[in-house]
Design a protein around this motif. Structure first.
Motif, PDB file in Angstrom:
ATOM      1  N   LEU A 212     -31.350  12.841  -4.016  1.00 10.25           N
ATOM      2  CA  LEU A 212     -30.734  12.025  -2.975  1.00 10.25           C
ATOM      3  C   LEU A 212     -30.217  12.859  -1.816  1.00 10.25           C
ATOM      4  O   LEU A 212     -30.245  12.426  -0.662  1.00 10.25           O
ATOM      5  N   SER A 213     -29.717  14.063  -2.104  1.00  9.48           N
ATOM      6  CA  SER A 213     -29.161  14.894  -1.042  1.00  9.48           C
ATOM      7  C   SER A 213     -30.229  15.280  -0.031  1.00  9.48           C
ATOM      8  O   SER A 213     -29.974  15.317   1.178  1.00  9.48           O
ATOM      9  N   VAL A 214     -31.427  15.576  -0.502  1.00 13.75           N
ATOM     10  CA  VAL A 214     -32.536  15.909   0.393  1.00 13.75           C
ATOM     11  C   VAL A 214     -32.909  14.705   1.244  1.00 13.75           C
ATOM     12  O   VAL A 214     -33.093  14.813   2.464  1.00 13.75           O
ATOM     13  N   LEU A 215     -33.007  13.545   0.629  1.00 12.47           N
ATOM     14  CA  LEU A 215     -33.392  12.342   1.367  1.00 12.47           C
ATOM     15  C   LEU A 215     -32.335  11.941   2.381  1.00 12.47           C
ATOM     16  O   LEU A 215     -32.658  11.514   3.491  1.00 12.47           O
ATOM     17  N   ALA A 216     -31.059  12.075   2.010  1.00  9.56           N
ATOM     18  CA  ALA A 216     -29.994  11.717   2.937  1.00  9.56           C
ATOM     19  C   ALA A 216     -30.016  12.588   4.181  1.00  9.56           C
ATOM     20  O   ALA A 216     -29.674  12.141   5.280  1.00  9.56           O
ATOM     21  N   ALA A 217     -30.399  13.864   4.020  1.00  8.32           N
ATOM     22  CA  ALA A 217     -30.395  14.799   5.138  1.00  8.32           C
ATOM     23  C   ALA A 217     -31.608  14.650   6.047  1.00  8.32           C
ATOM     24  O   ALA A 217     -31.555  15.071   7.212  1.00  8.32           O
ATOM     25  N   HIS A 218     -32.704  14.058   5.554  1.00  9.65           N
ATOM     26  CA  HIS A 218     -33.944  14.063   6.329  1.00  9.65           C
ATOM     27  C   HIS A 218     -34.545  12.680   6.570  1.00  9.65           C
ATOM     28  O   HIS A 218     -35.599  12.576   7.198  1.00  9.65           O
ATOM     29  N   CYS A 219     -33.909  11.614   6.079  1.00  8.74           N
ATOM     30  CA  CYS A 219     -34.475  10.275   6.232  1.00  8.74           C
ATOM     31  C   CYS A 219     -33.526   9.356   6.998  1.00  8.74           C
ATOM     32  O   CYS A 219     -32.307   9.499   6.909  1.00  8.74           O
ATOM     33  N   ASP A 220     -34.105   8.417   7.724  1.00  7.97           N
ATOM     34  CA  ASP A 220     -33.317   7.412   8.428  1.00  7.97           C
ATOM     35  C   ASP A 220     -32.816   6.344   7.459  1.00  7.97           C
ATOM     36  O   ASP A 220     -31.656   5.949   7.507  1.00  7.97           O
ATOM     37  N   ARG A 221     -33.726   5.877   6.601  1.00  8.36           N
ATOM     38  CA  ARG A 221     -33.391   4.835   5.642  1.00  8.36           C
ATOM     39  C   ARG A 221     -33.741   5.297   4.236  1.00  8.36           C
ATOM     40  O   ARG A 221     -34.586   6.180   4.056  1.00  8.36           O
ATOM     41  N   ALA A 236     -29.720   5.793   5.197  1.00 11.88           N
ATOM     42  CA  ALA A 236     -29.646   6.806   4.132  1.00 11.88           C
ATOM     43  C   ALA A 236     -28.247   7.362   3.936  1.00 11.88           C
ATOM     44  O   ALA A 236     -27.768   7.486   2.803  1.00 11.88           O
ATOM     45  N   THR A 237     -27.573   7.701   5.018  1.00  4.92           N
ATOM     46  CA  THR A 237     -26.253   8.306   4.874  1.00  4.92           C
ATOM     47  C   THR A 237     -25.263   7.332   4.247  1.00  4.92           C
ATOM     48  O   THR A 237     -24.404   7.726   3.459  1.00  4.92           O
ATOM     49  N   GLU A 238     -25.367   6.052   4.582  1.00  5.87           N
ATOM     50  CA  GLU A 238     -24.454   5.058   4.021  1.00  5.87           C
ATOM     51  C   GLU A 238     -24.705   4.839   2.533  1.00  5.87           C
ATOM     52  O   GLU A 238     -23.764   4.712   1.739  1.00  5.87           O
ATOM     53  N   VAL A 239     -25.983   4.767   2.139  1.00  3.59           N
ATOM     54  CA  VAL A 239     -26.308   4.552   0.732  1.00  3.59           C
ATOM     55  C   VAL A 239     -25.797   5.706  -0.122  1.00  3.59           C
ATOM     56  O   VAL A 239     -25.278   5.496  -1.223  1.00  3.59           O
ATOM     57  N   VAL A 240     -25.911   6.942   0.372  1.00  5.67           N
ATOM     58  CA  VAL A 240     -25.460   8.098  -0.398  1.00  5.67           C
ATOM     59  C   VAL A 240     -23.941   8.219  -0.372  1.00  5.67           C
ATOM     60  O   VAL A 240     -23.306   8.518  -1.386  1.00  5.67           O
ATOM     61  N   ARG A 241     -23.320   7.964   0.787  1.00  4.98           N
ATOM     62  CA  ARG A 241     -21.872   8.136   0.922  1.00  4.98           C
ATOM     63  C   ARG A 241     -21.090   7.023   0.208  1.00  4.98           C
ATOM     64  O   ARG A 241     -20.069   7.272  -0.419  1.00  4.98           O
ATOM     65  N   ASP A 242     -21.586   5.791   0.297  1.00  2.00           N
ATOM     66  CA  ASP A 242     -20.853   4.664  -0.271  1.00  2.00           C
ATOM     67  C   ASP A 242     -21.828   3.700  -0.947  1.00  2.00           C
ATOM     68  O   ASP A 242     -22.051   2.582  -0.474  1.00  2.00           O
ATOM     69  N   PRO A 243     -22.457   4.099  -2.062  1.00  4.52           N
ATOM     70  CA  PRO A 243     -23.458   3.248  -2.712  1.00  4.52           C
ATOM     71  C   PRO A 243     -22.838   1.962  -3.244  1.00  4.52           C
ATOM     72  O   PRO A 243     -21.703   1.944  -3.726  1.00  4.52           O
ATOM     73  N   ALA A 244     -23.603   0.873  -3.145  1.00  2.00           N
ATOM     74  CA  ALA A 244     -23.123  -0.429  -3.606  1.00  2.00           C
ATOM     75  C   ALA A 244     -23.626  -0.769  -5.002  1.00  2.00           C
ATOM     76  O   ALA A 244     -22.993  -1.540  -5.711  1.00  2.00           O
ATOM     77  N   HIS A 245     -24.776  -0.232  -5.390  1.00  3.07           N
ATOM     78  CA  HIS A 245     -25.320  -0.503  -6.713  1.00  3.07           C
ATOM     79  C   HIS A 245     -24.868   0.585  -7.682  1.00  3.07           C
ATOM     80  O   HIS A 245     -24.872   1.773  -7.326  1.00  3.07           O
ATOM     81  N   PRO A 246     -24.467   0.246  -8.899  1.00  2.00           N
ATOM     82  CA  PRO A 246     -24.002   1.265  -9.851  1.00  2.00           C
ATOM     83  C   PRO A 246     -25.022   2.365 -10.126  1.00  2.00           C
ATOM     84  O   PRO A 246     -24.645   3.516 -10.361  1.00  2.00           O
ATOM     85  N   SER A 315     -27.278  -7.942   7.335  1.00  5.74           N
ATOM     86  CA  SER A 315     -26.709  -6.656   6.939  1.00  5.74           C
ATOM     87  C   SER A 315     -27.811  -5.618   6.909  1.00  5.74           C
ATOM     88  O   SER A 315     -28.932  -5.920   6.496  1.00  5.74           O
ATOM     89  N   PRO A 316     -27.524  -4.370   7.345  1.00  4.58           N
ATOM     90  CA  PRO A 316     -28.550  -3.320   7.268  1.00  4.58           C
ATOM     91  C   PRO A 316     -28.739  -2.793   5.862  1.00  4.58           C
ATOM     92  O   PRO A 316     -29.666  -2.049   5.598  1.00  4.58           O
ATOM     93  N   ARG A 317     -27.823  -3.194   4.942  1.00  2.85           N
ATOM     94  CA  ARG A 317     -27.903  -2.718   3.562  1.00  2.85           C
ATOM     95  C   ARG A 317     -28.022  -3.881   2.598  1.00  2.85           C
ATOM     96  O   ARG A 317     -27.458  -4.954   2.829  1.00  2.85           O
ATOM     97  N   HIS A 318     -28.743  -3.641   1.502  1.00  5.94           N
ATOM     98  CA  HIS A 318     -28.905  -4.653   0.464  1.00  5.94           C
ATOM     99  C   HIS A 318     -28.845  -3.969  -0.899  1.00  5.94           C
ATOM    100  O   HIS A 318     -29.277  -2.824  -1.049  1.00  5.94           O
ATOM    101  N   ALA A 319     -28.317  -4.691  -1.886  1.00  2.92           N
ATOM    102  CA  ALA A 319     -28.227  -4.164  -3.245  1.00  2.92           C
ATOM    103  C   ALA A 319     -28.487  -5.284  -4.238  1.00  2.92           C
ATOM    104  O   ALA A 319     -28.036  -6.415  -4.043  1.00  2.92           O
ATOM    105  N   ALA A 320     -29.230  -4.961  -5.301  1.00  6.24           N
ATOM    106  CA  ALA A 320     -29.570  -5.945  -6.328  1.00  6.24           C
ATOM    107  C   ALA A 320     -28.535  -5.913  -7.439  1.00  6.24           C
ATOM    108  O   ALA A 320     -28.781  -5.414  -8.535  1.00  6.24           O
ATOM    109  N   CYS A 321     -27.349  -6.435  -7.140  1.00  3.93           N
ATOM    110  CA  CYS A 321     -26.253  -6.430  -8.098  1.00  3.93           C
ATOM    111  C   CYS A 321     -25.405  -7.682  -7.897  1.00  3.93           C
ATOM    112  O   CYS A 321     -25.089  -8.031  -6.749  1.00  3.93           O
ATOM    113  N   VAL A 322     -25.025  -8.344  -8.993  1.00  2.00           N
ATOM    114  CA  VAL A 322     -24.228  -9.563  -8.868  1.00  2.00           C
ATOM    115  C   VAL A 322     -22.859  -9.274  -8.262  1.00  2.00           C
ATOM    116  O   VAL A 322     -22.222 -10.173  -7.693  1.00  2.00           O
ATOM    117  N   HIS A 323     -22.407  -8.025  -8.347  1.00  2.00           N
ATOM    118  CA  HIS A 323     -21.088  -7.679  -7.828  1.00  2.00           C
ATOM    119  C   HIS A 323     -21.049  -7.616  -6.300  1.00  2.00           C
ATOM    120  O   HIS A 323     -19.975  -7.516  -5.718  1.00  2.00           O
TER     121      HIS A 323
END
Length: 337
Positions: A212-221, A236-246, A315-323
């Motif tokens: 994930l660290s490599v993808l966060a540094a080099h990918c937009d999404r 990418a930075t949001e998903v790694v910094r504050d992930p919504a799915h466990p 929303s620019p982010r989506h997660a497959a979680c009931v929470h």
């Protein structure tokens, strides 16, 4: 921005003696011109199957459905002649493990030249000059064109693979674990090279990795896959910094953070194993490994819900979680230990 690739409800099932095995279960992805999409997940999550499906490179035992729209054309319904014309020219793949992907008995210059000769993208008299140009673009001297793969280091072989992928100037590059076998210095150089080519030429790229660290540094999404499905996607930075799915949270926590003694001395991992794709558990497939699982998770296989949607539900982010769904059960989601 122009959409280069639009994947809709992609499903891949392998036929096996013991019964059909669903490897990819309803994946939706988009890649824009000049954009980079990261695809992350554990081994067996379906990342490489998605990559190979994009150009119909899967074995005959695979049954693929859905839509793979490459610049508006559905790859899955193309005739073989049109598909051969699209490969290398419309989209190209940088395969994992260049030592195995390159032909050991042919000089690397001949292997770079082959797609250009097949697709006639360069006049025969200019092929040698084009090979030299491509080698120099990826940081290798033109003189290495006469070498066989075994005479090159791992990083140099990977650069040859990138040169081959660029030979016919495709609009989309698929890099499947392209830097996994490289040391960190060469990995950084190859990733910088790929990122530079994307921004300079306006091509799209799918970068597949478990890191994930490599993808966060080099990918937009970033799209995180688990058991053949995308369970979270967004910037990418949001998903790694504050992930919504466990699961995305567990992947992010598995990497120690520089300057954080707690993560260095006690890195967090994820217990358990991914489910058997031939016999997934009912409800949410991540439930057996999730510390936030509740009774409803055994009954509901959640779709991708918008994370913190605005007033119009977007929303620019989506997660497959009931929470993170419209009706959140029980207490607030707990962080993984």
């Amino acid at each position: 921005m122009t959409t280069l690739l639009d994947v809709r409800d992609l499903r891949v099932t392998y036929r096996a003696p013991g019964g059909d095995v669903p490897a990819v279960r309803g994946v939706d992805l988009t890649v824009e011109a000049g954009g980079t999409l990261g695809l992350a997940g554990e081994s067996g999550s379906g990342k490489s199957t998605v990559a190979l499906a994009l150009l119909r490179l899967l074995p005959g035992t695979a049954h693929t459905t859905g839509e793979i729209l490459l610049e508006g054309e559905d790859v899955l319904t193309m005739r073989w002649g049109r598909l051969r014309a699209v490969r290398w020219v419309g989209a190209a793949v940088v395969f994992q493990g260049a030592l195995h992907a390159l032909n050991p008995v042919r000089r690397v210059g001949d292997q770079i030249a082959e797609p250009m000769l097949i697709h006639r993208t360069v006049a025969p008299g200019r092929v040698r000059d084009r090979v030299a140009e491509l080698l120099e673009r990826v940081g290798l001297p033109a003189s290495r064109a006469g070498d066989h793969p075994h005479r090159l280091s791992g990083g140099q072989r990977q650069r040859v693979m990138i040169a081959m992928a660029l030979a016919c100037e495709p609009r989309l590059i698929i890099a499947d674990e392209a830097t996994t076998a490289l040391d960190v210095m060469i990995q950084a150089q190859v990733l910088e090279l790929l990122g530079g080519l994307t921004s300079e030429q306006g091509i799209g790229m799918i970068m597949i990795s478990h890191d994930l660290s490599v993808l966060a540094a080099h990918c937009d999404r970033l799209a995180v896959m688990y058991a053949g499905r995308v369970v979270e996607q967004g910037p990418a930075t949001e998903v790694v910094r504050d992930p919504a799915h466990p699961y995305a949270s567990a992947l992010s926590s598995a990497f120690p953070r520089i300057g954080d003694p707690a993560s260095r001395l006690a890195p967090r991992g994820l217990p358990g194993e991914p489910p058997d794709p031939a016999a997934p558990p009912p409800g949410c497939v991540f439930r057996p490994r999730c510390v936030s699982a509740q009774d409803v998770c055994a009954a509901v296989d959640p779709p991708l819900y918008p994370v913190a949607p605005d007033s119009d539900g977007r929303s620019p982010r989506h997660a497959a979680c009931v929470h993170v769904g419209p009706v959140r059960p029980g207490p607030e989601r707990k962080e993984l230990p």
